[in-house]
Design an enzyme around this catalytic site. Structure first.
Site: not given
Ligand code: BGC
Length: 808
Positions: A244
């Site tokens: 993530d």
């Molecule tokens: C989120 C993800 C997301 C990523 C990119 C993270 O903070 O948990 O779900 O895809 O950011 O924006």
């Protein structure tokens, strides 16, 4: 730690072409490729024919940023269709429809040259106050898994990769970047992993994103068990695992565990440490090769898919997708109560009350925020629908952004309702109530919305409440209106879709994918949710959602699977065919009404006598059927060994106990319309375990479930890599440092116009919860790990000396 050798299973997912490319690459080049190039793109190795590709959000619409990148919904993105959010999609129980949505998402991504769309999200809704529940599909793993699989199939049918996220046990936003989820192995398997397993096995996603949190003391992105033994060896996943955004804690450990790609770029911050780990024999070069091989494999796949397809015409595509979004929003709309007031006759004077009629509440905040191609409002749609046959009298009733109402606004609403044939009251949760980054601290509607409901229902006897919200709310007022329908968060066509449903032009096709409790404090998870920093204890084990309500006899206000129709159905004689655990339940369903409609036949399995305690019943299959008036269809629902199995922790295996099982055929988890008994023979032996004394395990019981003493939460002091910017405020130096960081981040924020409350709140929570380990990556390596180490030492020593001084 010594370097683990690479098993053949670990190299699964690397094509021969990719393997030969990386065989010729110097180590530094391989290290470069396993981290992103910037916020959204991978690195290229052009000389070797490896192109960069884009991975971007996701999940219910494309959020492609051409300018500055962020993961908080701050900067602009290209216009894209905002489909209903996952909470609505899950409520459709409609596999083919979700494949259509997936294909539309894939088409928009492909047209914008995006290689991987970051979705679907399928974490279990452990508690209704989870800030990101609107981005998830269900409280039930089977429904989550099947719906996610449909989306994945759709997205990938367009030559774009899907990404299952967030793997795993990421069920709250509070302290999400470093919370340690304490969960027992059985609950992990039966509740939190099963959805991922179904989606991996059924749909073969190209990628999986690891969660931020720790699971039983180990970062999800460093768990060899999760990322290699379970995901790849057991389930056969052969795609790529990415972090993530800013989830990296220890990059060499991640690579060793099976984590291929770090996102976003850490500007080389980790490169030296990966190199050093290999030199020290802590990480094998073979593991790096596998990670790099999977990145190259995916890059080649993206490029090959792109070369074989033409982009769609954006104008026609967006028109089609808007129509699809409208159809899906109606298919998700769930009729909770109705005394016959709905559907409304499309004539006469209708009072439409509630600012959401003009400013739709249609999606949630954070990284999933879509820049919609257009926006339908219920007000305009209702005016169009009534035309010259009727009149819409509109009163906002409250402020759409804050949810607050003045006495004058309520009086105006009452005046609008006066003499109307019917009143449609649009209420729900304002945008700032639900976002990635923070949880709700209660389930109430804004008090002014409740006041409005009370005032209007006291004066009028044909009131329909139409809700917009991403997760359950308290409804002590549920008996007051004549009908309640929820549109969930219905996306950009939410306004027109709800009008379609109100007048019966479309049926309310939704069934609840999560239970609506009478009050949150009834739930066992409520006692251990978002309350303490650094640790959350899943003391309810497997008793989540209806598994809790049905087993412990605590009725929900609206049960899982519930949703009324405008049609009536009759269920005929259920037939059971097949042998052993492979059975098919065939349920004849007849539409006995004068209008076409759909219903969802649900099959729950109940084990009357079990050696191991089990939920009273569990969803093991479902089928949505559409019927013309008078038509009969056969809903066929297949069961297999897993439909009867439990996870035996001692044996690390799924086991089926011999005996009789009751198959309950329902139109919701509490509306069982038929049962069938089936005898299953099996030699599996399961270790006995009695039902827990209460749904919240006591200390000893929870330690037993975990198989070890309950660990103490990680202390907030001394500071370490997982300490957050928020933690630092306990020291003078930390406050200064945090202030500097916040100012630097504020400078990077868009300044045009006022920042909406929810965006400000999301941003604040992102900053406060950011762990120190992410700073080198976020600073684009202006702050190196060496300086971060020095800073942490300094923070700890000054904090210690001031503590000592205070004690003297
Ligand atoms: C989120 C993800 C997301 C990523 C990119 C993270 O903070 O948990 O779900 O895809 O950011 O924006």
């Amino acid at each position: 730690m010594t370097a683990a050798s690479t098993s053949p299973a670990q190299s699964r997912g690397v094509t021969a072409q990719a393997a030969s490319i990386i065989a010729a690459l110097p180590r530094a080049e391989k290290i470069r490729l396993v981290s992103g190039a910037d916020f959204w793109n991978t690195e290229a190795a052009e000389g070797q024919g490896v192109s960069a590709f884009m991975l971007t959000d996701g999940p219910h619409g494309l959020r492609k940023q051409n300018g500055s990148g962020d993961h908080a919904g701050l900067h602009d993105s290209v216009p894209a269709t905002c489909f209903p959010t996952a909470s609505a999609l899950g409520s459709t129980w409609d596999v083919p429809l979700l494949e259509e949505v997936g294909a539309a998402l894939g088409r928009e991504s492909r047209t914008e040259e995006v290689g991987v769309l970051l979705g679907p999200g399928l974490n279990i809704k452990r508690h209704p106050a989870g800030g990101r529940n609107f981005e998830y599909l269900s409280e039930d793993p089977l429904l989550s898994g099947r719906m996610a699989a449909a989306l994945v199939r759709g997205i990938q049918s367009e030559g774009v990769g899907a990404c299952l996220k967030h793997f795993a046990a990421n069920n709250q936003e509070s302290d999400r970047m470093r919370i340690d989820t304490l969960v027992d192995e059985r609950a992990l398997r039966e509740i939190y992993l099963t959805g991922f397993e179904i989606a991996v096995r059924e749909a073969e996603p190209w990628t999986v994103m690891c969660a931020y949190n720790l699971i039983n003391g180990e970062h999800a992105g460093e768990s060899h068990k999760l990322l290699t033994e379970v995901l790849r060896d057991e389930w056969g996943f052969d795609g790529l695992v990415m972090t993530d955004w800013f989830a990296t804690f220890d990059r060499p450990a991640g690579i060793r565990a099976g984590l291929d790609l770090e996102m976003p770029s850490s500007s080389g911050a980790w490169d030296g440490r990966i190199e050093a780990a290999i030199e020290a024999g802590e990480l094998s070069e073979a593991d790096l090769d596998v990670a790099c091989g999977r990145v190259v494999t995916l890059a080649l796949k993206v490029a090959a898919e792109r070369a074989s397809r033409l982009p769609a015409d954006p104008v026609a595509m967006h028109d089609d997708h808007h129509d699809l979004a409208r159809r899906v929003a109606a298919a998700a709309a769930t009729l909770l109560t109705n005394d016959g007031t709905l559907p409304l006759a499309p004539r006469g004077r209708i009072a439409l009350i509630g600012a959401f009629a003009e400013t739709p509440r249609h999606q949630g905040g954070g990284s999933s925020l879509v820049n919609s191609t257009r926006m339908d409002t219920a007000l305009a749609a209702m005016r169009t629908r009534l035309g010259d046959d009727g009149e819409v009298v509109y009163a906002p009733g409250y402020d759409a952004a804050t949810g607050e109402a003045s006495d004058a606004q309520i009086a105006e609403a009452l005046a609008a309702a006066e003499g109307a044939e019917a009143v449609v009251l649009m209420v729900g949760l304002p945008t700032s109530f639900e976002s990635e980054g923070y949880d709700r601290d209660h389930l109430d509607l804004p008090s002014s919305h409740e006041r409005l409901i009370q005032a209007v229902t006291a004066r009028h006897d044909r009131v329909v409440v139409a809700l917009s919200h991403g997760a359950p709310v308290h409804m002590p007022w549920a008996d007051a209106p004549e009908a309640i329908v929820t549109g969930h968060l219905g996306g950009q066509a939410a306004g027109s879709a709800i009008v379609d449903v109100l007048f019966g032009d479309a049926e309310p096709g939704g069934r609840l994918a999560e239970s609506y409790p009478v009050q949150a404090k009834d739930l066992p998870s409520d006692h251990h949710f978002a309350s303490a920093p650094t640790q959350v204890q899943y003391r309810e084990g497997i008793y989540v959602g209806y598994r809790f309500h049905d087993t412990f006899g605590v009725p929900a206000r609206f049960p899982f699977g519930h949703g009324l129709s405008y049609t009536t159905f009759e269920i005929g004689d259920t037939k059971l065919t097949g042998r052993g655990t492979s059975r098919t339940v065939t349920v004849p369903v007849t539409n006995t009404s004068g209008r076409a409609g759909s219903t969802v036949v649900q099959v729950y399995v109940h084990d009357p006598v079990s050696t191991l305690h089990r939920p009273a019943q569990e969803l093991k299959g479902f089928a949505k059927v559409w019927l013309e008036p008078g038509e009969t269809a056969q809903a066929a629902i297949a069961l297999d060994a897993r439909s009867f199995a439990v996870y035996d922790v001692d044996a690390s295996a799924w086991k089926v106990e011999a005996g009789e099982y009751e198959l309950r055929i329902g139109l919701s988890s509490t509306r069982i319309v038929a049962t069938k008994t089936v005898r299953i023979s099996s030699d599996d032996v399961i270790a006995p375990a009695a039902a827990p004394a209460s749904a919240i395990a006591a200390d000893k019981e929870f330690a037993g479930m975990l198989g070890r003493p309950i660990p103490a939460p990680r202390p907030l002091f001394p500071f370490h890599y997982d300490s957050t910017i928020g933690d630092l405020t306990s020291t003078w130096l930390g406050r200064r440092f945090g202030g500097v960081l916040r100012a630097a981040m504020a400078k990077a924020m868009p300044t045009d116009g006022d920042m909406p409350d929810e965006v400000r709140e999301t941003m604040t929570s992102f900053v406060v919860n950011m762990p120190l380990r992410a700073l080198p990556a976020m600073s684009e390596d202006r702050l190196t790990f060496a300086s971060l180490d020095r800073l942490i030492r300094l923070l700890n020593s000054t904090a210690l000396s001031s503590r000592r001084a205070a004690r003297k």
